[in-house]
Scaffold this active site. Structure first.
Site, PDB file in Angstrom:
ATOM      1  CG  ASP A   8      -1.692   1.287   1.415  1.00  0.00           C
ATOM      2  OD1 ASP A   8      -1.799   2.051   0.430  1.00  0.00           O
ATOM      3  OD2 ASP A   8      -2.187   1.533   2.530  1.00  0.00           O
ATOM      4  CG  ASP A 193      -9.191   4.599   1.001  1.00  0.00           C
ATOM      5  OD1 ASP A 193      -8.641   5.209   1.942  1.00  0.00           O
ATOM      6  OD2 ASP A 193      -8.556   3.930   0.169  1.00  0.00           O
TER       7      ASP A 193
END
Length: 688
Positions: A8, A193
């Site tokens: 990520d 998100d």
């Protein structure tokens, strides 16, 4: 082939994870943290540092510390808004209009992709250390609303880092993988998100191993950094009003404000008021100035109202594209550290009318999902089907500068769409195909992906030729555009995978430089480690000399000790001269000398130990002490063959009736056996 991990690559923090034993594991870095700050710096020695160490030097070395670079990837300088440029380091545009980051320490410039590659390399190295094998491939996540150029820039960063990018995965999709991997019942979830630099919202159907993305939306220029910026501006405006100094013009002060703002934002998620104290923030003719103030949660929420409003539209757009109502959402999954802000959670409740699910770690869930996708690609996980969508519409420019959409946004990928076009002028023998990405009606307002020409069209009146244009997009989001003249069968195509701000030649150059830089870093690290080991050996030698002197006296092994002192000085002189060859030699000689000194100490200690245990044995067995002859004692300055010695012999008689000398530095005994007297007789000549 090496191991494939999930990464990520975040704006503020990054995470690397891997599947082990069927379970995803987040890999901690060498500092023991499960998240690594997405910060790259160059210290005073020109050494590259990544992560927490780079973040620590942000205040003292702001121009050589680079953060939030993700926002610049795949973008032109002209696309940046003024707030995006307000960072403590220098960014500029090159001849092509691309973004370059200036590094005064190295006197060179970096592309944002190069800085991101350094972060990726750090994460891959940490994973290699943990796994005990080389990491060669990765699944890297990106915001769902990244356009093709930004996705390709992320892929380029992975290549520069020496990784094979197996898949570019949308962050909300990765989060849904982590959340729903073990879910058997079908659910419709909304992934909200809000990270450090980007905002995404995706709606998915999850259950029984199928992950189908229904719609996605977002804002690539909205994130936690913008909330920090609100606090920075509030502090700077207050200071400007009271002291007449704009702290935003001072790089060091701006960096301190940014860190204090982030800390205050985090604290306000748990308390209703926080104190901000920044002593010596600047200095004027009147002397040093300090910043001391108090920020309440109500104030923070007040001046962040416009940011909260910007979060509403993507949520509503995603629901509209999925043709759903809030009541049809079964779960809301919060992803990203900024979703901890109470006002953000309150907004989610008001939009969906459901309590958000907080069973997943918002900082790690995307990295975990990337690791799951990596395991799927490697064949370690079966029976999982991932159906993603393209976040933005794809089309081409037609007459009048209008964009014709062939693949509308939220089209499930992989996908293929085709349409038939014709010429705009009589006897036109070629057409130019201009591929675009975006939602605007006019081509000039959308992102250009590439151009190519189809030639050899037979002359004919306008509107007669039939040109079939097809768009093919695969699971990685790589687009291929093909144009076919139905009359002649002539075909021309282009693969849209070089739409980033870097050319293929630049990427290859950066890959070579990255390898060279890694080698230089290793050499520099080895050089520093060598000097540290040499200095540690010198300190060890000095410590041992002091211990020996205290234990055995200054006269013990004096020649050996003088040699060690000279070698320590020689070693330190070599370090000061930066002479590697002499450092190695002096270090080796000093190690040998210390070994010899330790050997003598051990020998003497073993003799003392034998004497000690021997006396204990004699005490318990009743044995007599051995005779200790005079010449065996460390006595110096004794005068022999004098009349006084003879008198001493006569003065002190023992059981045998024979006199012996007084104690003059040698050991005397109170009792003697007959055998001892014989020993004395044997030595009469020596004494007389």
């Amino acid at each position: 082939m090496g191991k494939v991990v999930g990464i990520d690559l975040g704006t503020t923090n990054s995470v690397v994870a891997v599947m082990e034993g069927g379970k995803p594991v987040v890999i901690a870095n060498s500092e023991g943290m499960r998240t690594t700050p997405s910060v790259v710096g160059f210290n005073k020695d020109g050494e590259r540092i990544v992560g927490q160490m780079a973040r620590r030097q942000g205040i003292s070395n702001p121009q050589n510390t680079f953060y939030a670079v993700k926002r610049f990837m795949g973008r032109k300088y002209g696309e940046l808004n003024p707030p995006s440029k307000q960072v403590s380091y220098t960014i500029r545009k090159d001849e092509e209009g691309s973004i370059k980051i200036k590094c005064p320490r190295l006197k060179k410039e970096f592309a944002p992709e190069e800085i991101s590659a350094m972060i990726l390399r750090k994460l891959a190295d940490e994973a290699s250390r943990y796994l005990g094998q080389q990491v060669t491939g990765a699944v890297i996540t990106v915001p769902a609303y990244f356009n093709d150029s930004q996705r390709q820039a992320t892929r380029d960063a992975g290549r520069i880092a020496g990784l094979e990018v197996m898949r570019i995965l949308n962050e909300p999709t990765a989060a849904s993988l982590a959340y729903g991997l073990d879910k058997q019942d079908n659910q419709t979830i909304l992934v909200f998100d809000l990270g450090g630099g980007t905002f995404d919202v995706s709606i998915l159907d999850v259950g029984d191993g199928v992950f189908e993305v229904k719609a996605t939306s977002g804002d690539t220029q909205l994130g936690g950094n913008d909330f920090d910026k609100k606090i920075v501006d509030w502090l700077a405006d207050q200071f400007l009003e009271t002291e007449g100094v704009d702290l935003r013009r001072d790089r060091q002060a701006l960096q301190r404000l940014t860190e204090a703002a982030e800390k205050a934002k985090i604290e306000l998620s748990g308390v209703t008021v926080t104190d901000i104290n920044l002593p010596f923030i600047t200095a004027t003719e009147d002397g040093p100035k300090h910043l001391e103030t108090r920020l309440t949660r109500a104030q923070f929420e007040d001046f962040c109202g416009d940011l909260i409003s910007r979060l509403r539209n993507p949520v509503k757009r995603a629901l509209s594209d999925a043709r759903m109502t809030p009541a049809q959402i079964d779960e809301v999954v919060l992803v990203g550290g900024s979703t901890r802000i109470p006002l953000v959670q309150q907004l989610v409740r008001s939009l969906i009318d459901r309590e958000p699910n907080q069973n997943v770690n918002p900082d790690e869930v995307v990295g975990v999902g990337a690791a799951i996708q990596a395991a799927i690609l490697a064949g370690d996980i079966n029976d999982v089907l991932l159906l993603d969508v393209t976040p933005l519409s794809l089309g081409l420019e037609t007459i009048g500068g209008v964009m014709k959409k062939l693949l509308p946004r939220n089209t499930q990928i992989p996908a293929r769409r085709a349409d038939v076009f014709s010429t705009a002028q009589n006897n036109q023998t070629l057409v130019e195909i201009h591929a675009l990405q975006g939602e605007r009606e006019m081509a000039a307002d959308n992102k250009s992906l590439g151009r190519f020409k189809l030639t050899g069209i037979p002359p004919a009146p306008r509107g007669v030729p039939q040109i079939q244009v097809s768009f093919d997009i695969d699971a990685n989001g790589i687009l291929q555009v093909t144009a076919l003249d139905r009359t002649t069968g002539r075909e021309q195509s282009i693969t849209i995978q070089g739409s980033s701000t870097l050319s293929e030649a630049e990427v290859n150059r950066m890959i070579r430089e990255s390898e060279q830089f890694a080698q230089t870093d290793r050499q520099r690290r080895e050089k520093i480690d060598k000097r540290n080991r040499a200095e540690a050996l010198a300190l060890q030698g000095e410590r041992q000399l002091k211990e020996v002197a205290l234990e055995f006296g200054m006269q013990f092994a004096s020649s050996q000790r003088r040699k060690i002192e000279a070698l320590i000085q020689e070693l330190r002189d070599s370090i000061a001269r930066d002479d590697d060859r002499h450092i190695d030699r002096a270090q080796s000689d000093l190690q040998d000398a210390l070994y010899e000194l330790n050997r003598e100490v051990r020998l003497l200690s073993s003799e003392d130990e034998d004497d000690f245990f021997g006396s204990i044995r004699r005490t318990f067995t009743g044995e007599s002490d051995p005779v200790v002859r005079d010449y065996e004692q460390p006595y110096s300055g004794r005068t022999r063959n004098t009349s006084n010695d003879r008198d001493d012999y006569r003065a002190g008689s023992v059981s045998s009736g024979r006199s012996r000398p007084e104690n003059r530095g040698y050991t005397t005994r109170s009792t003697r056996t007959t055998r001892m007297e014989d020993d004395w007789d044997e030595d009469d000549d020596d004494w007389l």
